[in-house]
Design a protein around this motif. Structure first.
Motif, PDB file in Angstrom:
ATOM      1  N   GLU A   1      -1.245  -0.527 -19.386  1.00 46.79           N
ATOM      2  CA  GLU A   1       0.118  -0.148 -19.505  1.00 46.79           C
ATOM      3  C   GLU A   1       0.213   1.285 -19.040  1.00 46.79           C
ATOM      4  OE1 GLU A   1       2.257  -2.614 -19.298  1.00 46.79           O
ATOM      5  OE2 GLU A   1       0.679  -4.240 -19.791  1.00 46.79           O
ATOM      6  N   GLU A   2      -0.533   1.948 -18.731  1.00 45.89           N
ATOM      7  CA  GLU A   2      -0.470   3.435 -18.435  1.00 45.89           C
ATOM      8  C   GLU A   2      -0.558   3.392 -16.994  1.00 45.89           C
ATOM      9  OE1 GLU A   2      -2.915   5.906 -20.411  1.00 45.89           O
ATOM     10  OE2 GLU A   2      -2.143   5.651 -22.405  1.00 45.89           O
ATOM     11  N   LYS A   3       0.497   4.000 -16.382  1.00 39.86           N
ATOM     12  CA  LYS A   3       0.305   4.192 -14.834  1.00 39.86           C
ATOM     13  C   LYS A   3      -0.724   5.120 -14.376  1.00 39.86           C
ATOM     14  CE  LYS A   3       3.472   5.513 -11.077  1.00 39.86           C
ATOM     15  NZ  LYS A   3       4.827   5.658 -10.817  1.00 39.86           N
ATOM     16  N   THR A   4      -1.677   4.585 -13.612  1.00 43.56           N
ATOM     17  CA  THR A   4      -2.797   5.421 -13.189  1.00 43.56           C
ATOM     18  C   THR A   4      -2.449   6.191 -11.683  1.00 43.56           C
ATOM     19  OG1 THR A   4      -3.931   3.738 -12.421  1.00 43.56           O
ATOM     20  CG2 THR A   4      -4.382   4.436 -14.662  1.00 43.56           C
ATOM     21  N   GLU A   5      -1.911   5.534 -10.867  1.00 44.78           N
ATOM     22  CA  GLU A   5      -1.715   5.817  -9.671  1.00 44.78           C
ATOM     23  C   GLU A   5      -0.445   5.058  -8.855  1.00 44.78           C
ATOM     24  OE1 GLU A   5      -4.547   6.141  -5.582  1.00 44.78           O
ATOM     25  OE2 GLU A   5      -5.235   4.802  -7.222  1.00 44.78           O
ATOM     26  N   SER A   6       0.087   5.817  -7.999  1.00 51.91           N
ATOM     27  CA  SER A   6       1.356   5.229  -7.341  1.00 51.91           C
ATOM     28  C   SER A   6       0.993   5.600  -5.764  1.00 51.91           C
ATOM     29  CB  SER A   6       2.815   5.426  -7.694  1.00 51.91           C
ATOM     30  OG  SER A   6       3.637   5.230  -7.061  1.00 51.91           O
ATOM     31  N   VAL A   7       1.261   4.503  -4.926  1.00 52.93           N
ATOM     32  CA  VAL A   7       1.068   4.775  -3.435  1.00 52.93           C
ATOM     33  C   VAL A   7       2.234   4.096  -2.644  1.00 52.93           C
ATOM     34  CG1 VAL A   7      -0.369   4.398  -1.510  1.00 52.93           C
ATOM     35  CG2 VAL A   7      -1.343   4.930  -3.791  1.00 52.93           C
ATOM     36  N   THR A   8       2.840   4.821  -1.672  1.00 58.17           N
ATOM     37  CA  THR A   8       3.728   4.528  -0.861  1.00 58.17           C
ATOM     38  C   THR A   8       3.081   3.837   0.537  1.00 58.17           C
ATOM     39  OG1 THR A   8       5.420   5.702  -1.737  1.00 58.17           O
ATOM     40  CG2 THR A   8       5.912   4.728   0.292  1.00 58.17           C
ATOM     41  N   ALA A   9       3.559   2.948   1.043  1.00 60.60           N
ATOM     42  CA  ALA A   9       3.071   2.221   2.188  1.00 60.60           C
ATOM     43  C   ALA A   9       4.116   2.047   3.119  1.00 60.60           C
ATOM     44  CB  ALA A   9       2.095   1.122   1.693  1.00 60.60           C
ATOM     45  N   LYS A  10       4.040   2.114   4.569  1.00 61.27           N
ATOM     46  CA  LYS A  10       4.773   1.737   5.383  1.00 61.27           C
ATOM     47  C   LYS A  10       5.108   0.130   5.665  1.00 61.27           C
ATOM     48  CE  LYS A  10       3.770   5.961   8.408  1.00 61.27           C
ATOM     49  NZ  LYS A  10       3.216   6.092   9.809  1.00 61.27           N
ATOM     50  N   SER A  11       6.033  -0.132   6.176  1.00 62.45           N
ATOM     51  CA  SER A  11       6.618  -1.491   6.221  1.00 62.45           C
ATOM     52  C   SER A  11       5.806  -2.414   6.823  1.00 62.45           C
ATOM     53  CB  SER A  11       8.136  -1.560   6.586  1.00 62.45           C
ATOM     54  OG  SER A  11       8.228  -1.022   7.910  1.00 62.45           O
ATOM     55  N   ASN A  12       5.137  -1.735   7.902  1.00 59.64           N
ATOM     56  CA  ASN A  12       4.080  -2.456   9.011  1.00 59.64           C
ATOM     57  C   ASN A  12       2.682  -2.645   8.466  1.00 59.64           C
ATOM     58  OD1 ASN A  12       3.475   0.231   9.069  1.00 59.64           O
ATOM     59  ND2 ASN A  12       3.500   0.030  11.181  1.00 59.64           N
ATOM     60  N   GLU A  13       2.402  -1.957   7.150  1.00 59.99           N
ATOM     61  CA  GLU A  13       1.356  -2.254   6.761  1.00 59.99           C
ATOM     62  C   GLU A  13       1.079  -3.642   5.639  1.00 59.99           C
ATOM     63  OE1 GLU A  13       0.241   1.143   4.495  1.00 59.99           O
ATOM     64  OE2 GLU A  13       0.120   2.725   6.344  1.00 59.99           O
ATOM     65  N   LYS A  14       0.053  -3.873   6.031  1.00 67.16           N
ATOM     66  CA  LYS A  14      -0.324  -5.425   5.000  1.00 67.16           C
ATOM     67  C   LYS A  14      -1.324  -5.238   3.953  1.00 67.16           C
ATOM     68  CE  LYS A  14       1.166  -8.104   8.953  1.00 67.16           C
ATOM     69  NZ  LYS A  14       0.728  -9.350   9.720  1.00 67.16           N
ATOM     70  N   ASN A  15      -1.942  -4.120   3.733  1.00 70.39           N
ATOM     71  CA  ASN A  15      -3.178  -4.033   2.749  1.00 70.39           C
ATOM     72  C   ASN A  15      -3.135  -2.346   2.649  1.00 70.39           C
ATOM     73  OD1 ASN A  15      -4.721  -2.980   5.004  1.00 70.39           O
ATOM     74  ND2 ASN A  15      -4.913  -5.259   5.472  1.00 70.39           N
ATOM     75  N   ILE A  16      -3.885  -2.185   1.488  1.00 72.58           N
ATOM     76  CA  ILE A  16      -4.183  -0.785   1.162  1.00 72.58           C
ATOM     77  C   ILE A  16      -5.460  -0.831   0.232  1.00 72.58           C
ATOM     78  CG2 ILE A  16      -2.977  -0.826  -0.957  1.00 72.58           C
ATOM     79  CD1 ILE A  16      -2.061   1.987  -0.335  1.00 72.58           C
ATOM     80  N   LEU A  17      -6.308   0.157   0.272  1.00 69.84           N
ATOM     81  CA  LEU A  17      -7.561   0.320  -0.403  1.00 69.84           C
ATOM     82  C   LEU A  17      -7.357   1.056  -1.786  1.00 69.84           C
ATOM     83  CD1 LEU A  17     -10.360  -0.863   0.547  1.00 69.84           C
ATOM     84  CD2 LEU A  17     -10.819   1.241   1.085  1.00 69.84           C
ATOM     85  N   MET A  18      -7.460   0.594  -2.762  1.00 70.85           N
ATOM     86  CA  MET A  18      -7.461   1.483  -4.061  1.00 70.85           C
ATOM     87  C   MET A  18      -8.928   1.697  -4.350  1.00 70.85           C
ATOM     88  SD  MET A  18      -4.162   1.462  -3.976  1.00 70.85           S
ATOM     89  CE  MET A  18      -3.899   1.970  -5.668  1.00 70.85           C
ATOM     90  N   ASP A  19      -9.582   2.896  -4.395  1.00 71.52           N
ATOM     91  CA  ASP A  19     -10.858   3.294  -4.888  1.00 71.52           C
ATOM     92  C   ASP A  19     -10.611   4.163  -6.268  1.00 71.52           C
ATOM     93  OD1 ASP A  19      -9.749   5.589  -3.680  1.00 71.52           O
ATOM     94  OD2 ASP A  19     -10.999   5.744  -2.265  1.00 71.52           O
ATOM     95  N   ASN A  20     -11.843   4.644  -6.639  1.00 71.35           N
ATOM     96  CA  ASN A  20     -12.067   5.319  -7.780  1.00 71.35           C
ATOM     97  C   ASN A  20     -11.624   4.654  -8.966  1.00 71.35           C
ATOM     98  OD1 ASN A  20     -13.294   7.684  -6.264  1.00 71.35           O
ATOM     99  ND2 ASN A  20     -10.965   8.200  -5.719  1.00 71.35           N
TER     100      ASN A  20
END
Length: 1844
Positions: A151-170
């Motif tokens: 329940e603790e926020k560890t990371e926040s990422v903004t993506a463009k509207s034309n993107e359909k995926n994102i890689l979350m590492d570490n």
């Protein structure tokens, strides 16, 4: 986050607006939003029912910041579309008519992304995927992704509207994360977030290490999770092409077992962690590895794993298994070894091609789809390399199966294993023992034959280094083959499945041989040479290579890449010559190769380079020349010598096994001193020499009696018996020789040692025989070359060659003779001798052949063979059923080879000799095939050749061949007749012998199956082309059958198909030649093997369909005994006596007698009831005055009789038919008697029909005869009744009461009056004597003047026949004529025989007269005529002595005098019995008593009821019992132990003879011999009396019938109709029992005539009276205890007569000794007797000496003695040809000297008394007859009749 609760804002705004409305005006009409979406809203307002009728109109208005919209509707709801997401709208609804409005504001929803999911890339990285919202302008929004952990926020990422995926590492491995994603508009508003729970993968295992063996793999890795607090485990998955498995482990290691050896597996390991109930797996770490190969894995695939320790035996391999389908392809790996072995054992050269289970369809498909190299073709093929299969089988086979496999492989010209590798132990074994049995014959400097392991030969070895373009195995095959004949001796790449990688056969060294045949045009090498071939790369098998280098004359090393193998080549150390063979494809490679050779400086004998310019033929020629050159200077070494080198290289030698070596030493001790075989046999094996042959010769002479000349037969037989006993004693005096004692010791050891010992004995003896024969044959050739006339020398050498065979069979033969001798003398000094049969039986079960017929003495040791078979039966029971297959044919036509090929066996054939005698070998049937084949074993018999050149010079050679053929055909279920097509003359001779044998078998009840094997028929169209030949062949068989039938005296119209089932197509087999090419390098032809295989399958099919049950060993033993005894006689058919056939015939006779009695009993019961019915109907017809009733009844009964007879006759015929269709009871053995019994059944039906018809007519005739008398009686009774009733009335009318005396006077008056008034005319009396004389006169008037004179001297016929009849009282002129023609002794004998014949006829006639006069009927003149016909018939059957007309007349006068008196008395008794006056007077007292009772009005009810019961029903009941006693007595006599005496005629004879022996009464013996019928009748009567006098047996039967009839009477009384007239009531009771009781009319009418009381009261009294009557009759039966009297009183169905007709049979007697015939049924075509007797007992004497004749006809018919008789016209005729004179008699020769001991004992004991009785001199009896004891005589009966 401002837009997150948009829907709530909508509701709040709406609620505010409504509140305002309520404040402005209190009206209804709230706007309600029912659905709010991103692009539309739905709303409704007001009362839902207001607008239902559509009368109101509404206007909807909405606007956003830019534009206004208006719509109208008549409904109270509306949907607004095409809105923008996340936008605020003001909406107003106006009610136009009412001028009201409503308003509200709403914001559209912002859509969240869809399909939010993740993919784990690795333990620390995940890829989040989603789908953007639809219908939204991408420029207006973006995405925001936020990651949470706990329940603790560890990371926040903004993506463009034309993107359909994102890689979350570490990320952290194996951790739970929460990911959210929402849409953020440009204006900052946000959608509701999409939420996703993410679990990262655990870390995968690290640094996987692997170790493996054949069936398991050990995996180890580093655990990636260091923290012990984190629970985790590992998942291991392993896959092969065919399947996948998984396993879990908590440790960082795992051991995977049960893998398939030599298989590639893919292993994957992953870490598994369970997190909050979710199972997490790491990315799998994969590794691929192949398991190693081991022996067990290959064996498991082949289904042989169990045999690695428990070895396959030859016995199990040779088991008869279910034939394969036509394709003969294995359907699984496990069936491959069996298919290979099956084909190999049948010497099929295609055996190695079966090592695949790839179906042809798959292959065809691959062939169509594949254009690339052949490697791709076999990628998916499942099979096994043939070398692996062979290696596996050699490892699984026991030493004896290995030997057999190697031998069969060498016959197929396959290479055989020399060094057998073991891939597990990395050791190899020299297969010396396995190759020990291979014997080769070749011709170099001369003809040589020797065991291949003992032959010194140069060895040339072929090895490979690295990969080669050339196939060395293929090169070897071409090297060994000439231009016309190419054979794949060694398996090579192009052979079927040979391209499949080898698994266990690498390191195998195979061996083959080139053997010259002495023809320069064909021979490749002039000297024999051995070739070895090492499988696999030589660098990997240096032990094998070292061995080859030390043992070879030359080594051919195939290597194409010298550079890569410089180190190995440089290290080579070898003594043999090295030939380097290289292959190149182009000049450059060739130059490089030469350059490499120059650098390496290899010491080679030669280098052969095959390049593109050298074709195959040139290359092969080069190889052949090189080998030939090297052989000129080569070292020769035998395999035996190689075995001395092998241990130095740590190579095992199979023969060094301790058990093998121990057995070898034992065998060597026996054979080491043998130098001269003939001398050795004489010294060490004495029992089978001259003595054995002499005994055999004597035993045959005992049967054939050829040299008896003029000697008395029985004396001659006694002399022979003494000589045989003397020879046996001489034989028994020989001590057991050392060699035989050692041989016995060798047999009494463990089973494997025993087999090793016998094999070593065979090897040693064969080797010795070969050497000895070689030396003798060389001397014979030298003697022939000298051109001298020393014929004696040649003859001596010829005899030596014939007798120089020495094999294991000679030692076994010696044991058999030792056993026979010990058994004969009853002296078992050596206890081991007694156990020999069981030991030999065990050997047979292991596949060892046993000599059946001694080939030298032509004799069967019956005791020995019998005890071996008995032991076999005990060892195998209950699985002891056998079928027998035998081969017959001319010598050297390949009979043994045919059987060996067919069954994979090896008969014990002495080296250099053909089979002598006959051998039998046992082959088991596999368990699953037994029920189908209907047996447990196949017994194969191999025989010596017919038309043997060695025997042809002997005078009895044809007879010898006939004996052999007859014996083996008789023993066989299937006989194979082997015919060599090229020799028509021999074929014809063979067929003649065989046809004789089959004809003989048909005659004795066997119908064997015959197949003709036509050898050497190679033409492909042989069946089509030989149709005419086959028809001609069939015609020849018919001609030969007719000739044989003529010779055997069995008619002339017989065809071949009459003696056996023969099909012109199915019974002929055309088999091509044995060899494919020219021996010794020719393999066995595949065509030969395949045809023999088809032949075998054909035989198995016949056995499967056989209707006859398989025999067991005991039955087979009996067949051997009986057949051998029979063939010892010249005339086989007439000498055959088989206890099985006799037993089968006895069973059939017993069964037939049972069926016959059931038939007779049924008809007796039917007739008894019918006769009673007729008797009652006669009375009824008189009473009803309807005379036609009885005639109608007769017609009806005749029809009913015909129906009953037809029904019962059909039942009897059906039972007989079914009996012969049974599989048990050996019914097929008596098939030739079937028609006799069917005819007997038909005859019985006809005779019974005639008898019953005559009896019915006679019964009706009797009833009609008394009709007149009965009418008179009826009239009397009516008159009497009327008079008495009138008198009673008159007396009652008187005033005074009359006294008894007055009543008596009154009754007497009316009685006298009635007698006066009525006419009592009795029947007129006939003069029977006068009528008899008249009939006699008519019968004799044509017999001449002397007879007429005799008749005229008869003054009163009734005075004749009162004294005993004597022939000598007949007129003297007859005696004068006799005295002139005969000598005194012969005259006396003639008188005596005539006297005996006349006495016999008188006895039979008296019996006839008694039977006719016993019924209570009147005399009929037809009875006298029938008597005269009966006498004439008996006189006609009496051919010797001939009865003169004068004696015939005297005899008839005597008999007719007896008959006249008897019939006159019968007639007079009948008149008295039917006299009406006497009948009336009989009941006078009854009438008087009834008169008084009626006058005094006394109650008569009880007395009349009792009188009716006792006087009317009592006699009728007693008559009922008497009529039914006879059949019951017969039934009783036929049951239990006493029933055996009467079950068959043979058993009856046995009982009679035993009684004679027991009584020791000469008069009884004389009566038995000369008055057989009277003796039998008296004996049967006495037996019946004896049995029924014990324990009240007869009373039990009487009581049974009494109870039955009393119950029937009671039932009839209950069911009878009650009438006013009591007499009618009682009559009705009798009517209901008209088939059971005869109505006593006189008594009934007299008893009830004056009785008219109440019927109901009478019936009650009558019921109680029946019980009294029952008791009264019981007492009466108990009082009468004399069984003899009761038996005499039986007037019908006399049991002694029934039993007599059952056992008496046809009544014929032996024409020589007068013994009675014992054949079953009355309509048999042939008569026979079990025991014949000395002819002197039957009154035969020598003419010259007047002495009784001791000869027994069963001996005479086997001799050359002659006889003369009236039937021969008093001309001398050979006894052997007796059937020419007496064709319906079979006289079995005496098969043993003991068979007639009974009569010999009797004759010897009573010789003097017989002579005195016959007025002759006593016989000259052989001395040994006097030594026969009572016990021996009794045993003779038991053995002959099989009664214990």
């Amino acid at each position: 986050m401002g837009g997150r609760d948009e829907s709530n804002d909508v509701k709040r705004n709406t609620r505010t607006y409504n509140d305002k409305e309520e404040e402005e005006e209190e009206t209804e009409g709230l706007i309600r939003f029912t659905d709010v979406g991103p692009h539309s809203v739905r709303l409704e307002w007001g009362d839902p029912d207001t607008a239902a009728n559509g009368q109101h109109k509404f206007q909807i208005e909405w606007k956003n910041e830019e534009k206004d919209y208006t719509k109208t509707t008549h409904e109270n709801h509306f949907e607004i579309k095409q809105l923008s997401p996340g936008t605020s709208y003001n909406i107003r609804v106006v009610a136009i008519e009412e001028k009201k409005s409503f308003s509200a504001s709403v914001s559209t929803v912002i859509p969240a992304p869809e399909n939010f999911e993740y993919v784990s890339e690795d333990a620390t990285t995940v890829k989040l995927n989603w789908t953007p919202p639809q219908k939204m302008d991408p420029n207006l929004y973006k995405f925001q992704v936020i990651m949470y952990k706990n329940e603790e926020k560890t990371e926040s990422v903004t993506a463009k509207s034309n993107e359909k995926n994102i890689l979350m590492d570490n990320l952290l491995p194996a951790t739970e994360y929460k990911a959210t994603i929402n849409v953020i508009l440009n204006n900052g508003k946000q959608s509701e977030p999409a939420i996703l729970i993410i679990h990262t993968k655990p870390l995968p295992p690290e640094n996987i290490q692997i170790k493996n063996d054949a069936t398991s793999v050990y995996l180890k890795w580093i655990d990636p999770i260091i923290d012990d607090k984190i629970p985790h485990r590992f998942r291991v998955i392993w896959r092969s092409e065919s399947n996948a498995m998984e396993s879990f482990t908590d440790k960082a290691e795992v051991n995977v077992s049960s893998l398939k050896p030599g298989t590639e597996y893919s292993f994957s390991v992953c870490t598994v962690v369970e997190l909050n109930g979710t199972k997490l797996e790491s990315t799998p770490v994969k590794i691929t590895h192949s398991t190693s190969i081991n022996m067990e894995s290959v064996l498991r695939d082949l289904g042989l794993q169990h045999y690695l320790k428990n070895k396959l035996t030859l016995k199990s391999v040779l088991e008869i298994r279910k034939p394969l389908d036509k394709g003969q392809n294995a359907d699984s790996f496990t069936s491959l070894p069996w298919l290979f072995l099956r084909k190999l054992m049948m010497v099929n050269s295609s055996a190695r091609k079966c090592a695949s289970k790839c179906s042809s369809k798959i292959r065809e498909q691959k062939c169509i789809n594949t254009v690339q190299t052949s490697a791709g073709f076999y990628e998916d093929q499942k099979g096994i390399n043939p070398l692996d299969l062979i290696t596996a089988l050699f490892h699984c086979a026991d030493p004896f199966l290995q030997q057999e496999m190697a031998l069969k492989m060498s016959l197929c010209q396959f290479s055989v294993p020399l060094l057998l590798p073991n891939c597990d132990t990395k050791e190899c074994t020299l297969m010396l023992w396995a190759l020990r049995d291979i014997t080769k014959q070749f011709r170099s400097r001369g003809l040589e034959e020797n065991s291949i392991v003992r032959t010194d030969l140069p060895l040339v070895s072929f090895v490979r280094l690295g990969k080669n373009n050339l196939s060395k195995s293929q090169c070897l095959n071409k090297l060994l083959s000439n231009s016309q004949q190419n054979h794949d001796t060694f398996i090579h790449w192009n052979c079927l499945n040979a391209n499949i990688p080898r698994k266990i056969s690498n390191g195998l060294v195979e061996m083959s041989w080139y053997l010259p045949n002495g023809k320069e045009t064909i021979d490749i090498f002039k000297e024999p040479v051995a070739f070895a071939n090492l499988r696999g790369d030589v660098s990997l098998f240096q032990v094998q290579f070292a061995f080859l280098c030390q043992t070879s004359s030359a080594v051919f090393l195939f290597c194409d890449d010298l550079d890569s193998h410089q180190t190995f080549l440089g290290s080579l150390q070898y003594r043999s010559k090295l030939v380097l063979v290289c292959a190149t494809n182009d000049p450059t490679s060739r130059n490089n190769l030469k350059h490499s050779l120059a650098q390496m400086k290899l010491k080679t004998y030669s280098v052969i380079i095959k390049d593109g310019y050298m074709n195959e033929d040139e290359f092969v020629n080069t190889l052949q020349k090189t080998v030939a050159e090297m052989l000129a200077d080569s070292t020769k070494l035998s395999i035996e010598k190689m075995s001395k080198i092998a241990p130095n290289l740590r190579i095992l030698v199979d023969e060094n096994d301790a058990m093998c070596q121990k057995s070898k030493k034992m065998a060597d001790r026996i054979t080491i001193d043998i130098e001269d075989i003939l001398e050795y046999k004489t010294r060490q094996l004495p029992l089978q020499g001259k003595l054995c042959k002499e005994i055999s010769k004597m035993e045959k002479e005992m049967c054939r009696l050829r040299k008896a000349n003029k000697q008395n037969i029985e004396h001659y037989k006694s002399e022979l018996k003494s000589k045989i006993e003397h020879l046996r004693k001489e034989q028994g005096s020989n001590s057991i020789r050392d060699a035989v004692s050692l041989f016995i010791s060798g047999l009494y050891c463990s089973p494997n040692e025993q087999l090793y010992f016998l094999k070593w004995m065979k090897i040693n003896l064969d080797s010795l025989t070969r050497k000895h024969l070689s030396r003798l044959e060389e001397q014979y050739r030298d003697a022939c070359k000298n051109h001298t006339d020393d014929k004696e020398r040649l003859r001596d050498l010829d005899n030596q060659i014939s007798s120089s065979s020495l094999g294991v069979q000679h030692f076994m033969r010696e044991l058999s003779q030792l056993y026979e001798s010990a058994h004969f003398q009853g002296d078992w000094k050596n206890i081991n001798l007694k156990k020999l049969p069981e030991m030999c039986a065990q050997l047979m079960l292991n596949g060892f052949p046993l000599e059946l017929i001694d080939g030298d003495a032509s004799n069967i040791p019956l005791t020995w063979i019998g005890d071996v078979l008995t032991a076999l039966n005990n060892l195998t029971a209950p699985h002891n059923r056998i079928r027998v297959v035998t081969v017959l044919g001319v010598q050297s036509t390949g009979k043994s080879t045919l059987l060996n090929t067919m069954f994979g066996i090896q008969f014990a054939v002495s080296s250099g000799r053909c089979t002598r005698g006959a051998f039998m070998l046992l082959i088991g049937v596999s368990e699953e095939f037994r029920s189908e084949l209907q047996c447990d074993y196949i017994l194969v018999i191999d025989t010596e050749g017919l038309k043997s050149p060695e025997l042809e010079k002997l005078a009895d050679s044809y007879e010898h061949d006939n004996e052999l053929a007859t014996l083996v055909v008789g023993l066989s279920d299937i006989t194979i007749v082997n015919i060599a097509m090229e020799n028509a003359t021999e074929m014809k001779d063979t067929l003649q012998i065989v046809v004789h044998a089959f004809l003989r078998m048909t005659e004795v009840g066997k119908r064997p199956c015959c197949h003709f094997a036509h050898q050497n028929t190679a033409d492909v169209a042989v069946r089509e082309k030989t149709l005419r030949e086959r028809i001609s062949f069939f015609q020849q068989l018919d001609i030969m059958t007719q000739a044989a039938a003529k010779m055997e005296k069995r008619g002339t119209n017989k065809k071949f198909t009459d003696i056996l089932e023969y099909n012109i197509e199915g019974n002929n087999w055309y088999i091509p030649g044995l060899w494919l090419g020219v021996p010794p390098m020719a393999p066995v032809s595949t065509g030969y093997s395949e045809e023999v295989s088809k032949f075998k399958n054909g035989i198995l099919d016949i056995l499967k369909k056989s209707k006859f049950p398989a025999q067991d060993f005991m039955v087979f033993k009996e067949w051997i005994r009986s057949l051998w005894k029979a063939v010892q006689f010249e005339s086989f058919i007439f000498s055959f006596r088989n206890s099985l056939v006799a037993e089968a015939y006895s069973k059939l006779c017993a069964e037939f007698n049972t069926w016959e009695w059931a038939f007779k009993k049924h008809m007796i019961d039917w007739y008894t009831k019918s006769e009673t019915k007729i008797t009652n109907m006669g009375v009824m017809s008189v009473q009803s005055t309807n005379v036609l009733n009885i005639d109608r009844l007769l017609a009806a009964l005749k029809c009913e009789a015909s129906y009953e007879l037809e029904k019962e006759g059909k039942k009897l015929l059906d039972i007989i038919q079914q009996y012969f269709e049974r599989e048990e009871e050996h019914a097929h053995l008596v098939e030739n008697h079937k028609e006799d019994f069917l005819n007997s059944a038909r005859g019985l039906q006809r005779e019974t029909e005639t008898e019953i018809r005559n009896k019915l007519e006679n019964a009706v005739l009797i009833q009609k005869g008394i009709e007149k008398v009965e009418l008179i009686k009826q009239k009397q009774r009516d008159t009497m009744r009327e008079k008495v009733l009138n008198l009673i009335q008159d007396c009652r009318n008187r005033t005074n009461t009359l006294s008894d005396s007055e009543l008596n006077e009154e009754f007497e008056k009316i009685w006298i009056d009635i007698v006066k008034q009525n006419s009592f005319t009795a029947l007129p009396r006939q003069d029977v004597v006068k009528e008899t004389y008249s009939l006699l006169h008519n019968n004799l008037e044509m017999k001449g003047g002397a007879v007429r004179e005799m008749l005229s001297n008869v003054t009163s016929l009734d005075q004749c026949g009162t004294k005993p009849f004597f022939v000598t009282t007949v007129k003297m002129n007859l005696l004068t004529r006799i005295s002139k023609s005969l000598l005194p002794a012969e005259r006396n004998k003639k008188h005596r025989l005539i006297q005996l014949t006349c006495e016999k006829i008188i006895f039979q006639s008296e019996t006839f007269i008694t039977n006719k006069t016993e019924p209570k009927s009147d005399y009929n003149s037809a009875d006298i005529q029938e008597l005269l016909c009966f006498i004439d018939k008996n006189l006609e059957s009496c051919k010797d002595p001939q009865i003169s007309p004068e004696i015939e007349a005297a005899l008839k006068i005597h008999i007719c005098g007896i008959a006249a008196r008897a019939f006159q008395k019968m007639h007079d008794d009948y008149i008295q019995r039917t006299d009406p006056l006497k009948s009336l007077e009989k009941f006078k007292e009854q009438w008087l008593a009834d008169f008084k009772d009626l006058y005094y009005q006394r109650d008569q009810c009880q007395s009349k009821a009792e009188m009716c019961a006792i006087k009317c029903f009592g006699p009728a009941v007693m008559e009922y019992i008497q009529k039914r006693l006879g059949p019951d007595i017969v039934d009783e006599m036929l049951t239990g132990e006493r029933g055996l005496n009467f079950c068959t005629r043979s058993f009856f004879q046995c009982s009679l003879l035993k009684q004679l022996l027991q009584d020791e009464d000469f008069n009884n013996i004389l009566k038995y011999v000369h008055n057989y019928e009277k003796f039998v009748t008296d004996w049967i009567s006495e037996k019946i009396i004896q049995h029924f006098s014990e324990k009240g047996a007869l009373l039990k039967l009487e009581m049974k019938h009494l109870n039955v009839i009393i119950n029937k009477i009671k039932e009839a009384v209950e069911n009878a109709e009650i009438k006013e007239d009591i007499c009618s009531f009682v009559t009705n009771v009798f009517k209901s029992l008209n088939k059971e009781l005869v109505t006593p009319t006189d008594t009934l009418n007299a008893t009830l005539a004056l009785y008219n009381s109440n019927p109901a009261e009478f019936i009650d009294c009558f019921k109680s009276s029946l019980d009294k009557m029952h008791k009264c009759l019981e007492d009466q039966l108990r009082v009468e205890r004399n069984v003899r009297d009761k038996l005499t009183k039986l007037k019908v169905n006399r049991p002694q007569e029934v039993l007599f007709s059952r056992v008496f049979g046809c009544g014929k007697k032996c024409p020589f000794c007068s013994a009675p015939c014992e054949a079953g049924g009355k309509k048999h075509t042939n008569h026979f007797v079990s025991i014949h007797r000395p002819q002197g007992i039957g009154y035969y004497s020598w003419i010259e000496t007047n002495k009784l004749v001791p000869d027994i006809c069963s001996s005479s018919v086997a001799s050359d003695v002659s006889f003369r008789h009236k039937d021969t016209g008093y001309q001398w005729y050979p006894y052997k040809e007796y059937r020419q004179i007496y064709p319906d008699w079979w006289i079995q020769p005496d098969t043993s000297i003991q068979a007639t001991d009974f009569w010999k004992y009797i004759f010897a004991k009573y010789n003097t008394q017989f002579a005195k009785k016959y007025n002759l001199k006593p016989a000259d009896i052989p001395y040994d007859w006097y030594r026969i004891t009572l016990h021996q005589a009794n045993k003779c009966l038991e053995d002959t009749f099989k009664r214990r």
